[in-house]
Motif scaffolding. Structure first.
Motif, PDB file in Angstrom:
ATOM      1  N   LEU A 118       8.400   2.793  -9.057  1.00  0.00           N
ATOM      2  CA  LEU A 118       7.357   2.700 -10.070  1.00  0.00           C
ATOM      3  C   LEU A 118       7.361   3.954 -10.932  1.00  0.00           C
ATOM      4  O   LEU A 118       7.715   5.034 -10.466  1.00  0.00           O
ATOM      5  CB  LEU A 118       5.975   2.556  -9.419  1.00  0.00           C
ATOM      6  N   ASP A 119       6.924   3.796 -12.176  1.00  0.00           N
ATOM      7  CA  ASP A 119       6.664   4.973 -13.000  1.00  0.00           C
ATOM      8  C   ASP A 119       5.466   5.726 -12.442  1.00  0.00           C
ATOM      9  O   ASP A 119       4.631   5.160 -11.714  1.00  0.00           O
ATOM     10  CB  ASP A 119       6.371   4.559 -14.435  1.00  0.00           C
ATOM     11  N   ALA A 120       5.350   6.997 -12.787  1.00  0.00           N
ATOM     12  CA  ALA A 120       4.228   7.814 -12.320  1.00  0.00           C
ATOM     13  C   ALA A 120       2.906   7.164 -12.708  1.00  0.00           C
ATOM     14  O   ALA A 120       2.694   6.791 -13.867  1.00  0.00           O
ATOM     15  CB  ALA A 120       4.318   9.209 -12.923  1.00  0.00           C
ATOM     16  N   GLY A 121       2.012   6.987 -11.724  1.00  0.00           N
ATOM     17  CA  GLY A 121       0.699   6.411 -11.958  1.00  0.00           C
ATOM     18  C   GLY A 121       0.637   4.907 -11.884  1.00  0.00           C
ATOM     19  O   GLY A 121      -0.456   4.332 -11.835  1.00  0.00           O
ATOM     20  N   GLN A 122       1.781   4.237 -11.870  1.00  0.00           N
ATOM     21  CA  GLN A 122       1.766   2.784 -11.783  1.00  0.00           C
ATOM     22  C   GLN A 122       1.402   2.332 -10.369  1.00  0.00           C
ATOM     23  O   GLN A 122       1.613   3.058  -9.390  1.00  0.00           O
ATOM     24  CB  GLN A 122       3.120   2.201 -12.165  1.00  0.00           C
ATOM     25  N   ALA A 123       0.879   1.119 -10.274  1.00  0.00           N
ATOM     26  CA  ALA A 123       0.575   0.490  -8.987  1.00  0.00           C
ATOM     27  C   ALA A 123       0.633  -1.016  -9.187  1.00  0.00           C
ATOM     28  O   ALA A 123       0.351  -1.525 -10.277  1.00  0.00           O
ATOM     29  CB  ALA A 123      -0.797   0.915  -8.467  1.00  0.00           C
ATOM     30  N   LEU A 124       0.997  -1.726  -8.140  1.00  0.00           N
ATOM     31  CA  LEU A 124       1.133  -3.179  -8.204  1.00  0.00           C
ATOM     32  C   LEU A 124       0.018  -3.865  -7.445  1.00  0.00           C
ATOM     33  O   LEU A 124      -0.484  -3.364  -6.433  1.00  0.00           O
ATOM     34  CB  LEU A 124       2.472  -3.624  -7.619  1.00  0.00           C
ATOM     35  N   VAL A 182       0.842  -1.201   0.000  1.00  0.00           N
ATOM     36  CA  VAL A 182       0.000   0.000   0.000  1.00  0.00           C
ATOM     37  C   VAL A 182       0.876   1.250   0.000  1.00  0.00           C
ATOM     38  O   VAL A 182       0.612   2.224  -0.726  1.00  0.00           O
ATOM     39  CB  VAL A 182      -0.965  -0.014   1.202  1.00  0.00           C
ATOM     40  N   ARG A 183       1.954   1.249   0.798  1.00  0.00           N
ATOM     41  CA  ARG A 183       2.857   2.404   0.811  1.00  0.00           C
ATOM     42  C   ARG A 183       3.571   2.566  -0.528  1.00  0.00           C
ATOM     43  O   ARG A 183       3.755   3.691  -1.011  1.00  0.00           O
ATOM     44  CB  ARG A 183       3.879   2.256   1.946  1.00  0.00           C
ATOM     45  N   LEU A 184       3.977   1.457  -1.118  1.00  0.00           N
ATOM     46  CA  LEU A 184       4.630   1.523  -2.421  1.00  0.00           C
ATOM     47  C   LEU A 184       3.720   2.166  -3.460  1.00  0.00           C
ATOM     48  O   LEU A 184       4.138   3.058  -4.217  1.00  0.00           O
ATOM     49  CB  LEU A 184       5.018   0.113  -2.874  1.00  0.00           C
ATOM     50  N   ASN A 185       2.463   1.718  -3.527  1.00  0.00           N
ATOM     51  CA  ASN A 185       1.540   2.264  -4.513  1.00  0.00           C
ATOM     52  C   ASN A 185       1.242   3.734  -4.265  1.00  0.00           C
ATOM     53  O   ASN A 185       1.024   4.503  -5.212  1.00  0.00           O
ATOM     54  CB  ASN A 185       0.243   1.454  -4.519  1.00  0.00           C
ATOM     55  N   ALA A 186       1.227   4.141  -3.003  1.00  0.00           N
ATOM     56  CA  ALA A 186       0.945   5.541  -2.675  1.00  0.00           C
ATOM     57  C   ALA A 186       2.142   6.444  -2.929  1.00  0.00           C
ATOM     58  O   ALA A 186       1.995   7.575  -3.414  1.00  0.00           O
ATOM     59  CB  ALA A 186       0.503   5.652  -1.214  1.00  0.00           C
ATOM     60  N   GLN A 187       3.344   5.947  -2.630  1.00  0.00           N
ATOM     61  CA  GLN A 187       4.554   6.764  -2.700  1.00  0.00           C
ATOM     62  C   GLN A 187       5.305   6.633  -4.024  1.00  0.00           C
ATOM     63  O   GLN A 187       6.115   7.493  -4.375  1.00  0.00           O
ATOM     64  CB  GLN A 187       5.517   6.368  -1.575  1.00  0.00           C
ATOM     65  N   GLY A 188       5.074   5.524  -4.732  1.00  0.00           N
ATOM     66  CA  GLY A 188       5.779   5.291  -5.980  1.00  0.00           C
ATOM     67  C   GLY A 188       7.125   4.610  -5.812  1.00  0.00           C
ATOM     68  O   GLY A 188       7.849   4.421  -6.795  1.00  0.00           O
ATOM     69  N   GLY A 189       7.473   4.239  -4.581  1.00  0.00           N
ATOM     70  CA  GLY A 189       8.746   3.560  -4.392  1.00  0.00           C
ATOM     71  C   GLY A 189       8.967   3.158  -2.954  1.00  0.00           C
ATOM     72  O   GLY A 189       8.317   3.679  -2.037  1.00  0.00           O
ATOM     73  N   LEU A 190       9.868   2.209  -2.763  1.00  0.00           N
ATOM     74  CA  LEU A 190      10.342   1.802  -1.443  1.00  0.00           C
ATOM     75  C   LEU A 190      11.861   1.808  -1.487  1.00  0.00           C
ATOM     76  O   LEU A 190      12.456   1.248  -2.415  1.00  0.00           O
ATOM     77  CB  LEU A 190       9.828   0.412  -1.065  1.00  0.00           C
ATOM     78  N   PRO A 191      12.512   2.415  -0.498  1.00  0.00           N
ATOM     79  CA  PRO A 191      13.969   2.594  -0.585  1.00  0.00           C
ATOM     80  C   PRO A 191      14.774   1.334  -0.342  1.00  0.00           C
ATOM     81  O   PRO A 191      15.916   1.219  -0.805  1.00  0.00           O
ATOM     82  CB  PRO A 191      14.255   3.638   0.498  1.00  0.00           C
ATOM     83  N   ASP A 192      14.217   0.359   0.388  1.00  0.00           N
ATOM     84  CA  ASP A 192      14.987  -0.831   0.737  1.00  0.00           C
ATOM     85  C   ASP A 192      14.038  -2.005   0.868  1.00  0.00           C
ATOM     86  O   ASP A 192      12.956  -1.883   1.470  1.00  0.00           O
ATOM     87  CB  ASP A 192      15.748  -0.610   2.044  1.00  0.00           C
ATOM     88  N   LEU A 193      14.407  -3.136   0.317  1.00  0.00           N
ATOM     89  CA  LEU A 193      13.548  -4.314   0.314  1.00  0.00           C
ATOM     90  C   LEU A 193      14.275  -5.485   0.963  1.00  0.00           C
ATOM     91  O   LEU A 193      15.469  -5.679   0.736  1.00  0.00           O
ATOM     92  CB  LEU A 193      13.164  -4.684  -1.120  1.00  0.00           C
ATOM     93  N   LEU A 213      -0.596   2.460 -18.391  1.00  0.00           N
ATOM     94  CA  LEU A 213       0.276   2.398 -17.231  1.00  0.00           C
ATOM     95  C   LEU A 213       0.809   0.995 -16.968  1.00  0.00           C
ATOM     96  O   LEU A 213       1.729   0.816 -16.173  1.00  0.00           O
ATOM     97  CB  LEU A 213      -0.467   2.889 -15.982  1.00  0.00           C
ATOM     98  N   VAL A 214       0.220  -0.014 -17.610  1.00  0.00           N
ATOM     99  CA  VAL A 214       0.593  -1.399 -17.361  1.00  0.00           C
ATOM    100  C   VAL A 214       1.884  -1.725 -18.108  1.00  0.00           C
ATOM    101  O   VAL A 214       2.026  -1.414 -19.288  1.00  0.00           O
ATOM    102  CB  VAL A 214      -0.540  -2.343 -17.792  1.00  0.00           C
TER     103      VAL A 214
END
Length: 307
Positions: free
Chosen positions: A154-160, A80-91, A136-137
């Motif tokens: 993620l690119d702008a507007g993308q979500a997983l 949910v945070r990834l889709n909202a922010q467009g990225g996660l700094p560390d996995l 966006l896909v």
């Protein structure tokens, strides 16, 4: 309702006819029922209580760990945070393992498996701009982690959405945990089914054709996808092709494999694949044991793809 809950309802319905084979001296049985990824789940363990209870606690920890990362139902999840922010700094390792498997399935299915489908699903479900969402896909547009770059962007507007693989990954992790505890007879249902020991009898159902097969699973996993089980509106099925304009070829696809995550991903993508394509793809994935497809109508309602 998210894609995950719709996928889970389908899988549970398709695998509802479950019964263990008889034993001359049955072991004590512990069965746990809970909720994960927005739907009911269950774990059945055969063995002495001093082993099954601590093993179950560790299994529930694995479910919780996967929900914290990959659930669309939890506002605090990584996804949910990834889709909202467009990225996660560390996995962490769970993230990297899942992304690696997604990449393998995307390649093996010639793009039919694509977790970037979420904007298109959302547009169909809630009346958004389908054409804009379709643009966006694209899995290949993701900046996946590398040894030098541990995050995901993620690119702008993308979500997983990890519908079609997250529950399978959780199922595999739970089974591995229970096996490491020394258990030899287990049945896990987290939307996908996985077993230790057996055989366990699993009945498969199609929304149109009804019951179409019964499988015996031993040390195996099973996933079932049926596009027509739910619709998103305007005729769209809840399982979508990444291009957005292809209708499913099969009413149901069932995959038995050693990995629940692989079975999950292939059964989802397989809804859009010809029999020859399914055969080719399954042969590229050594974990796959059996693929069954159902038409939902006609004399030959279901058949097994030769592997």
């Amino acid at each position: 309702m998210s894609t995950l809950s719709r996928r889970r309802l389908l899988s549970i319905a398709a695998c509802a006819a479950l019964a263990a084979s008889s034993r001359s001296e049955p072991l004590p049985r512990l069965t746990w029922h809970g909720v994960a990824f927005g739907a009911d789940v269950s774990i059945t363990l055969d063995g002495p209580e001093e082993i099954t209870r601590p093993a179950l606690a560790r299994a529930r920890h694995e479910i919780e760990a996967h929900e914290r990362r990959f659930s669309l139902f939890r506002l605090d999840s990584d996804l949910v945070r990834l889709n909202a922010q467009g990225g996660l700094p560390d996995l962490d390792a769970r993230w990297r393992n899942l992304l690696t498997l997604c990449d393998q399935l995307h390649h093996a299915t010639n793009g039919a498996f694509d977790p970037t489908i979420q904007p298109l699903w959302h547009a169909h479900a809630f009346g958004g701009d389908v054409e804009a969402a379709r643009a966006l896909v694209g899995w290949r547009r993701l900046a996946l982690p590398t040894p030098m770059q541990r995050g995901l962007h993620l690119d702008a507007g993308q979500a997983l959405s990890f519908n079609g693989i997250a529950q399978g990954a959780a199922t595999d992790a739970v089974r591995d945990s229970l096996k490491a505890s020394g258990l030899t007879r287990v049945m896990i249902d987290i939307g996908e089914v996985a077993t230790l020991g057996g055989p366990w009898r699993i009945g498969l159902s199609d929304p149109t054709a009804g019951h179409f097969a019964t499988l015996k699973l031993k040390d195996m996993a099973l996933a079932v996808s049926s596009p027509a089980a739910l619709r998103l509106g305007a005729g769209a099925y809840h399982i979508l092709h990444p291009k957005g304009d292809l209708r499913p070829r099969w009413s149901s696809v069932a995959v038995a494999a050693r990995s629940a995550a692989v079975a999950d991903g292939l059964s989802t993508a397989g809804c859009f694949m010809r029999a020859a394509e399914l055969q080719r793809c399954a042969r590229q994935l050594p974990q796959v044991h059996q693929v069954l497809v159902a038409h939902g109508q006609g004399n030959e309602r279901a058949f097994s793809i030769p592997l």
